[in-house]
Design a protein around this motif. Sequence first.
Motif, short mmCIF file in Angstrom:
data_model
loop_
_atom_site.label_atom_id
_atom_site.label_comp_id
_atom_site.label_asym_id
_atom_site.label_seq_id
_atom_site.Cartn_x
_atom_site.Cartn_y
_atom_site.Cartn_z
N UNK A 216 48.56 -74.55 -7.24
CA UNK A 216 47.13 -74.77 -7.38
C UNK A 216 46.35 -74.08 -6.28
N UNK A 217 45.23 -73.46 -6.67
CA UNK A 217 44.29 -72.86 -5.72
C UNK A 217 42.95 -73.55 -5.94
N UNK A 218 42.61 -74.48 -5.06
CA UNK A 218 41.43 -75.32 -5.21
C UNK A 218 40.43 -75.01 -4.10
N UNK A 219 39.24 -75.53 -4.24
CA UNK A 219 38.18 -75.35 -3.26
C UNK A 219 36.84 -75.52 -3.94
N UNK A 220 35.80 -75.52 -3.16
CA UNK A 220 34.46 -75.66 -3.71
C UNK A 220 34.08 -74.43 -4.54
N UNK A 221 33.18 -74.61 -5.49
CA UNK A 221 32.68 -73.48 -6.26
C UNK A 221 32.05 -72.46 -5.32
N UNK A 222 32.43 -71.19 -5.47
CA UNK A 222 31.92 -70.13 -4.61
C UNK A 222 32.73 -69.88 -3.37
N UNK A 223 33.86 -70.57 -3.21
CA UNK A 223 34.65 -70.44 -1.98
C UNK A 223 35.60 -69.25 -1.99
N UNK A 224 35.69 -68.53 -3.10
CA UNK A 224 36.55 -67.34 -3.15
C UNK A 224 37.89 -67.56 -3.80
N UNK A 225 38.02 -68.62 -4.60
CA UNK A 225 39.31 -68.94 -5.24
C UNK A 225 39.78 -67.83 -6.17
N UNK A 226 38.88 -67.32 -7.00
CA UNK A 226 39.27 -66.32 -7.99
C UNK A 226 39.76 -65.03 -7.33
N UNK A 227 39.02 -64.59 -6.31
CA UNK A 227 39.42 -63.36 -5.61
C UNK A 227 40.78 -63.53 -4.95
N UNK A 228 40.95 -64.64 -4.24
CA UNK A 228 42.22 -64.87 -3.56
C UNK A 228 43.36 -64.99 -4.56
N UNK A 229 43.16 -65.75 -5.64
CA UNK A 229 44.21 -65.93 -6.64
C UNK A 229 44.59 -64.59 -7.26
N UNK A 230 43.62 -63.72 -7.48
CA UNK A 230 43.93 -62.41 -8.03
C UNK A 230 44.79 -61.57 -7.10
N UNK A 231 44.47 -61.60 -5.80
CA UNK A 231 45.27 -60.86 -4.81
C UNK A 231 46.68 -61.44 -4.70
N UNK A 232 46.78 -62.76 -4.70
CA UNK A 232 48.09 -63.39 -4.60
C UNK A 232 48.92 -63.12 -5.84
N UNK A 233 48.29 -63.18 -7.01
CA UNK A 233 49.02 -62.89 -8.25
C UNK A 233 49.57 -61.48 -8.26
N UNK A 234 48.79 -60.54 -7.75
CA UNK A 234 49.26 -59.15 -7.68
C UNK A 234 50.46 -59.04 -6.74
N UNK A 235 50.41 -59.75 -5.60
CA UNK A 235 51.53 -59.71 -4.65
C UNK A 235 52.77 -60.36 -5.25
N UNK A 236 52.57 -61.27 -6.19
CA UNK A 236 53.69 -61.93 -6.87
C UNK A 236 54.19 -61.11 -8.07
N UNK A 237 53.74 -59.88 -8.16
CA UNK A 237 54.23 -59.01 -9.23
C UNK A 237 53.53 -59.24 -10.56
N UNK A 238 52.28 -59.69 -10.50
CA UNK A 238 51.53 -59.92 -11.74
C UNK A 238 51.73 -61.32 -12.28
N UNK A 239 51.81 -62.31 -11.41
CA UNK A 239 51.97 -63.70 -11.85
C UNK A 239 50.78 -64.11 -12.72
N UNK A 240 51.00 -64.90 -13.76
CA UNK A 240 49.89 -65.36 -14.60
C UNK A 240 48.96 -66.26 -13.79
N UNK A 241 47.68 -66.19 -14.10
CA UNK A 241 46.67 -67.03 -13.47
C UNK A 241 45.92 -67.79 -14.56
N UNK A 242 45.96 -69.11 -14.48
CA UNK A 242 45.17 -69.95 -15.38
C UNK A 242 43.89 -70.32 -14.64
N UNK A 243 42.77 -69.89 -15.17
CA UNK A 243 41.48 -70.18 -14.56
C UNK A 243 40.90 -71.43 -15.23
#
Length: 214
Positions: A22-49
Amino acid sequence: MQHLADRLRRLPPSCGPVRLVGVDGHAGSGKSTFAGLLAAELGGAPVLRLDDIASHDELFGWTGRLLTQVVEPFTRGATAHYGPYDWHARRFGPARALPAAPVVLVEGVGAGRRALRPHLARLLWMELPREESWARGRARDGAEQRDFWAGWVLAEAEHFADDPSRPYADLLIRQRGTGPGTPFQPGYEVLPGPAGTAEPSRDITHGDDPSAMC
């Protein structure tokens, strides 16, 4: 980022064969950007938004839908299917497949809610105060979303008052140079969370020498 990705890969599965993170935080805290970078480092891990699971009528009342459409199939090792919500058309769309990959990221406000925590391998919290997060979110979404944000901040505050996530976070993710009006800088510091084990903080900078990454 590589170090964090490697740590997540080594975790035992938490939801069938899946390491659900889980990647949680307040709205606008940068969750989507961070999750995208982490997913790429994980070799394209799926992200459920979670924006795809929530709706105008159920900003936070989507627990049953998430458990039925995603968690339950994962516990069987099956591909999940969910219909992402269209925030402009105000309706759910055609079903989308979400594979039971070794690591799947769940990103959004409420990703660390109590109903989901038993199924998470790790909970990450974006460490940015809510007022700063909301200011960034409002700036991002523009004047046309002013009325939505007025209702959202009340709903988010009520949700976290009843079902807080941060006290249960294993790791805190802090973006470097954050603050009102601060432009995005692709660097993060990883700190032990309230529920995590004490470890030295690590700095992860997207695009730097991999030998210096967390």
